[in-house]
Design an enzyme around this catalytic site. Structure first.
Site, PDB file in Angstrom:
ATOM      1  N   LYS A 323      48.161  24.265  34.300  1.00 18.81           N
ATOM      2  CA  LYS A 323      47.400  24.736  35.458  1.00 18.81           C
ATOM      3  C   LYS A 323      46.176  23.825  35.515  1.00 18.81           C
ATOM      4  O   LYS A 323      45.327  23.864  34.623  1.00 18.81           O
ATOM      5  CB  LYS A 323      46.998  26.192  35.246  1.00 18.81           C
ATOM      6  CG  LYS A 323      46.069  26.753  36.321  1.00 18.81           C
ATOM      7  CD  LYS A 323      45.825  28.254  36.129  1.00 18.81           C
ATOM      8  CE  LYS A 323      44.852  28.815  37.142  1.00 18.81           C
ATOM      9  NZ  LYS A 323      44.665  30.271  37.041  1.00 18.81           N
ATOM     10  N   GLU A 327      41.505  27.306  40.273  1.00 22.42           N
ATOM     11  CA  GLU A 327      40.653  28.424  39.881  1.00 22.42           C
ATOM     12  C   GLU A 327      39.680  28.017  38.764  1.00 22.42           C
ATOM     13  O   GLU A 327      39.527  28.710  37.753  1.00 22.42           O
ATOM     14  CB  GLU A 327      41.495  29.625  39.462  1.00 22.42           C
ATOM     15  CG  GLU A 327      42.368  30.130  40.608  1.00 22.42           C
ATOM     16  CD  GLU A 327      43.067  31.453  40.359  1.00 22.42           C
ATOM     17  OE1 GLU A 327      43.441  31.727  39.213  1.00 22.42           O
ATOM     18  OE2 GLU A 327      43.228  32.214  41.334  1.00 22.42           O
ATOM     19  N   ASP A 400      49.822  34.224  46.719  1.00 19.81           N
ATOM     20  CA  ASP A 400      49.743  34.605  45.308  1.00 19.81           C
ATOM     21  C   ASP A 400      50.487  35.908  45.024  1.00 19.81           C
ATOM     22  O   ASP A 400      49.846  36.956  44.886  1.00 19.81           O
ATOM     23  CB  ASP A 400      48.259  34.742  44.914  1.00 19.81           C
ATOM     24  CG  ASP A 400      48.061  34.964  43.424  1.00 19.81           C
ATOM     25  OD1 ASP A 400      49.029  34.788  42.680  1.00 19.81           O
ATOM     26  OD2 ASP A 400      46.933  35.316  43.017  1.00 19.81           O
ATOM     27  N   GLU A 428      51.385  42.559  38.848  1.00 24.89           N
ATOM     28  CA  GLU A 428      49.959  42.466  39.157  1.00 24.89           C
ATOM     29  C   GLU A 428      49.613  43.107  40.496  1.00 24.89           C
ATOM     30  O   GLU A 428      48.633  43.837  40.611  1.00 24.89           O
ATOM     31  CB  GLU A 428      49.543  40.986  39.161  1.00 24.89           C
ATOM     32  CG  GLU A 428      48.129  40.770  39.648  1.00 24.89           C
ATOM     33  CD  GLU A 428      47.703  39.293  39.659  1.00 24.89           C
ATOM     34  OE1 GLU A 428      48.497  38.420  39.280  1.00 24.89           O
ATOM     35  OE2 GLU A 428      46.559  39.034  40.051  1.00 24.89           O
ATOM     36  N   TRP A 579      38.963  35.181  48.773  1.00 23.91           N
ATOM     37  CA  TRP A 579      39.238  36.224  47.778  1.00 23.91           C
ATOM     38  C   TRP A 579      38.981  37.603  48.396  1.00 23.91           C
ATOM     39  O   TRP A 579      39.062  38.616  47.701  1.00 23.91           O
ATOM     40  CB  TRP A 579      38.352  36.030  46.526  1.00 23.91           C
ATOM     41  CG  TRP A 579      38.868  34.964  45.600  1.00 23.91           C
ATOM     42  CD1 TRP A 579      39.949  34.160  45.804  1.00 23.91           C
ATOM     43  CD2 TRP A 579      38.340  34.592  44.320  1.00 23.91           C
ATOM     44  NE1 TRP A 579      40.129  33.303  44.748  1.00 23.91           N
ATOM     45  CE2 TRP A 579      39.148  33.543  43.812  1.00 23.91           C
ATOM     46  CE3 TRP A 579      37.268  35.035  43.547  1.00 23.91           C
ATOM     47  CZ2 TRP A 579      38.922  32.944  42.576  1.00 23.91           C
ATOM     48  CZ3 TRP A 579      37.042  34.420  42.314  1.00 23.91           C
ATOM     49  CH2 TRP A 579      37.860  33.393  41.835  1.00 23.91           C
TER      50      TRP A 579
HETATM   51  C1  GCU Z   1      46.425  34.975  40.116  1.00 22.43           C
HETATM   52  C2  GCU Z   1      46.049  35.909  39.018  1.00 22.43           C
HETATM   53  C3  GCU Z   1      45.311  35.198  37.919  1.00 22.43           C
HETATM   54  C4  GCU Z   1      46.144  33.994  37.450  1.00 22.43           C
HETATM   55  C5  GCU Z   1      46.484  33.121  38.625  1.00 22.43           C
HETATM   56  C6  GCU Z   1      47.455  32.009  38.280  1.00 22.43           C
HETATM   57  O1  GCU Z   1      45.283  34.523  40.777  1.00 22.43           O
HETATM   58  O2  GCU Z   1      45.269  36.938  39.530  1.00 22.43           O
HETATM   59  O3  GCU Z   1      45.103  36.100  36.881  1.00 22.43           O
HETATM   60  O4  GCU Z   1      45.439  33.272  36.506  1.00 22.43           O
HETATM   61  O5  GCU Z   1      47.133  33.886  39.617  1.00 22.43           O
HETATM   62  O6  GCU Z   1      48.618  32.160  38.603  1.00 22.43           O
HETATM   63  O7  GCU Z   1      47.062  31.021  37.715  1.00 22.43           O
END
Ligand code: GCU
Length: 736
Positions: A323, A327, A400, A428, A579
């Site tokens: 990743k 984020e 997502d 989730e 968000w």
């Molecule tokens: C979502 C999720 C996060 C996770 C992210 C991802 O945003 O809420 O907890 O880290 O997906 O898939 O990287």
């Protein structure tokens, strides 16, 4: 559990105590002792769900009458079969050297008998993981053969045979040949090294423990990992990423790598490889280099050495999941490089050992454009630039893991890059550990979506499994819902989602109906009075959750952070607009929904014709995606004649009714289920019914402020007040 135990056995204890008064009678004392022992033993054998679908000791089926087994007893798959057969029937099959009528033959191409059946070519074509299960008629004898070119395939074949016996579907004559849809079928554990699990609802990690600077491995760990590996092998899962995508650099340090090695050793006999999520800035954060720039020669060297170290410890290590620039995590863009630069540098380091890089496309840098368009915008220009041991991992939808999303337009668009779907098994956004939602239906909808990339019928399934777009690498990943809870997944029915992920990864053509039925039969009962209603409930459950949470294409109405309940009003100051629910629903007096048509953000443009035009037109856009792609006036007439506002009210209401119906179905099923699992599910259905009303009231009362229309009288009246609902704050502390 204690309460139940008390209710059932208290009268028995009272009687026994009365009998104890007559202690002088030796025979009664013995009797008391045995009854007490019986009570304790039955309590210990309570149905806690730990066995998952592998309940061979409880199989009530008509067993095939095998006269003996012709197999090399030391083979892992054969041992597994013998053990499970023994559990099912109470007998071990006798090993025979001659092939008699009804002999079961289990073997690979290395076994003389298998070659003599003339199945060699077929087995070679099916590959090392494929297998056949056939009834062969030879010299007036019926012989059942389970065979594969390799040991992994043999194990999968054995589990298939066991499944058809367990589900009472063993036919007169067998003619099965299978090979997997995807080469890599992998679970992504979002497990942190402190033992917590991001978005996990089934307890702590099965791999990592709180406060361990120097991770240890206990015998108990090994038993649990073995059970985990066996369950995965039984459904064809062949890999696991052991740590969170939000990875810490020290995952690659010596202490952790020793534990990874230990896990790999337990998983290996079950055909599973281990993989790790890596942090892109590991060279600087862990290695002390000045930079983590993927084009810097010291960085390249650092990763090469790291790869060598890893493969010295774990020769069959699978590779990295990354990743990056997502984020807040580091990535190649921090150094002015592209995702392809980053992925390729890692791929080159792993290449000599056969490792792969799964590079995630979950990126949405803050900007002015529609979040749903961002991954496509960033990755499309890189199409064709990735090494052949890189696969880009793309979430099923463009945002997502929402309760319902259209497929991500990257599927079908990136024709010169291997793409793997990422599904989320953990719930989730789907009621977490409390709601009964069978996800196979949702995943099938996604896999069968037509991308039109090579004309009509270019489904996501066919373009990712190599049928239409040829690629050296095929894979599918699922974010695991597994934790230390005795039943592994928190909710007993969440086990069905782990099961379904594996089955679909193995065979993406299976129907959700078939998967549900297999799972019910193996996990609960072969009784059709139980199977029929429970299967209907499971198959309806995804549509139900969409109805009571976010119907008609609405999305991301979740409470900030924990993503459990509704908060369409949520407005946290100084937070990214994308968000916030308002960014997505755009409710106003003129209507509701996100205009992604050509007159709006034009996200529709990322889809291929004729789908693009279909989605762009408010009248031809499927209603399930309407508010995803359009901002629609409240009075717009829907296909069933209702205006949009009324339709919204009826759909939320229907969702609530569906859950109430699930409660009835489950209550009626009581006689077929053990009390422990029955009560567990019943209790959660109560929560789900409560939550469904909460969602309905919160969304309708909030949106009503804009629609300024009454809730139709045949819709259940709200039981909550909007102001009270706005005050509800759940004590959960996840980031968004
Ligand atoms: C979502 C999720 C996060 C996770 C992210 C991802 O945003 O809420 O907890 O880290 O997906 O898939 O990287």
């Amino acid at each position: 559990m204690y309460k139940l135990f008390y209710i059932i056995f208290r009268p028995a204890f009272l009687i026994l105590n009365a009998l104890k008064l007559m202690r002088h009678l030796y025979i009664i004392r013995k009797f008391i002792f045995f009854i007490q022992l019986f009570i304790i033993v039955s309590a210990l054998h309570a149905e806690d769900g730990h066995q998952l679908w592998l309940r061979f000791d409880k199989t009530k089926a008509t067993f095939p009458c095998f006269s003996g087994i012709n197999a090399c007893d030391s083979r892992f798959a054969v041992k597994e079969f013998q053990y499970d057969w023994n559990e099912m029937t109470g007998n071990r099959l006798q090993v025979v050297n001659v092939l008699n009528n009804n002999t079961l033959v289990i073997g690979t191409l290395k076994d003389r008998n298998i070659v003599s059946f003339g199945v060699g070519n077929e087995l070679k074509q099916l590959g090392m993981e494929g297998y056949i299960i056939k009834t062969i008629h030879q010299n007036n004898k019926n012989i059942t053969v389970v065979a594969s070119a390799g040991d992994k395939g043999l194990l999968y074949g054995v589990f298939h045979l066991l499944r058809i016996i367990q589900t009472n579907k063993f036919p007169q004559s067998l003619n099965i040949s299978e090979k997997p849809s995807y080469a890599v079928r992998i679970l992504n554990h979002w497990d942190n090294q402190d033992g917590s699990v991001e978005r996990g609802y089934a307890g702590h990690s099965i791999f990592w423990r709180y406060g361990e600077k120097h991770p240890t491995v206990t015998d108990k760990d090994k038993v649990l990992w073995k059970e985990y590996a066996r369950a995965n092998a039984s459904i064809g899962i062949n890999g696991a990423v052991l740590n969170n995508v939000n990875a810490s650099p020290d995952m690659l340090s010596g202490a952790y790598m020793q534990k990874v090695k230990a896990i790999a050793e337990v998983l290996r006999p079950y055909g599973m490889k281990v993989y790790l999520s890596i942090n892109f800035s590991s060279p600087s954060a862990l290695g002390g280099l000045k930079t983590s720039d993927p084009l810097d020669k010291d960085v390249v060297k650092w990763w090469n050495i790291k790869a060598k170290e890893i493969y010295q410890l774990i020769p069959d290590f699978g590779g990295f999941l990354v990743k990056a620039n997502s984020e807040g995590l580091p990535g190649p863009q921090d150094f002015g490089r592209t995702h392809a630069d980053g992925a390729n540098m890692l791929a080159d380091a792993l290449k000599p050992y056969g490792g792969i890089v799964m590079w995630r496309a979950f990126v949405y840098n803050a900007g002015k454009d529609d979040r749903a368009k961002l991954a496509y915008k960033e990755f499309m220009p890189l199409d064709g630039q990735f090494r052949d041991n890189v696969i880009v991992q793309v979430k099923n939808g463009p945002i997502d893991f929402q309760p319902r999303e259209p497929f991500s337009p990257l599927f079908g668009a990136m024709k010169r890059t291997a793409l793997m779907p990422e599904l989320q098994i953990t719930q989730e956004y789907l009621g977490q550990g409390n709601h009964l939602v069978f996800l196979a239906s949702m995943w099938k909808e996604f896999l069968e979506s037509d991308t039109y990339c090579s004309g009509k019928g270019s489904t996501v399934a066919k373009i990712t499994d190599g049928t239409l777009l040829k690629s050296r690498l095929t894979a599918i990943g699922g974010v695991a819902n597994i934790g230390e809870d005795t039943n592994w997944c928190g909710h007993h029915f969440a086990q069905a989602n782990w099961y379904s992920f594996g089955r679909l990864a193995w065979n993406n053509r299976l129907s959700s109906d078939d998967i549900a039925e297999e799972w019910i039969r193996m996990t609960f009962s072969n009784d059709s009075n139980f199977i029929k209603p429970v299967k209907e409930m499971m198959l309806e459950s995804h549509e139900a959750v969409v109805n009571y949470m976010m119907p008609l294409g609405l999305h991301h109405l979740f409470a900030f952070g924990h993503h459990y309940g509704p908060e369409p009003w949520c407005d946290v100051p100084n937070t990214r607009p994308d968000w916030m629910p308002k960014y997505y629903h755009n409710a106003g007096e003129d209507g509701i929904g996100f205009d992604r048509s050509a007159t709006g953000s034009n996200a529709v443009e990322q889809y291929i014709s004729p789908l693009r035009e279909q989605l762009n037109n408010i009248d031809s856009c499927p209603e399930k995606y309407l508010l995803w792609f359009h901002h629609v006036p409240w009075h717009k007439k829907m296909k069933d004649g209702h205006m949009l506002w009324d339709e919204l009210c009826y759909t939320y209401n229907h969702g609530v009714k569906q859950v109430r119906q699930f409660q009835t179905i489950w209550d009626k099923a009581e006689q077929y289920v053990d009390s422990e699992r029955f009560i567990h599910v019943q209790t959660r259905l109560k929560i789900q019914a409560h939550d469904a009303v909460w969602w309905k009231d919160a969304c309708l009362l909030y949106f009503q402020q804009f629609s300024k229309r009454p809730i139709p009288y045949d819709v259940e009246r709200p039981v909550y007040d909007l102001n009270d609902l706005k005050k509800t704050k759940l004590n959960m502390t996840e980031h968004n």
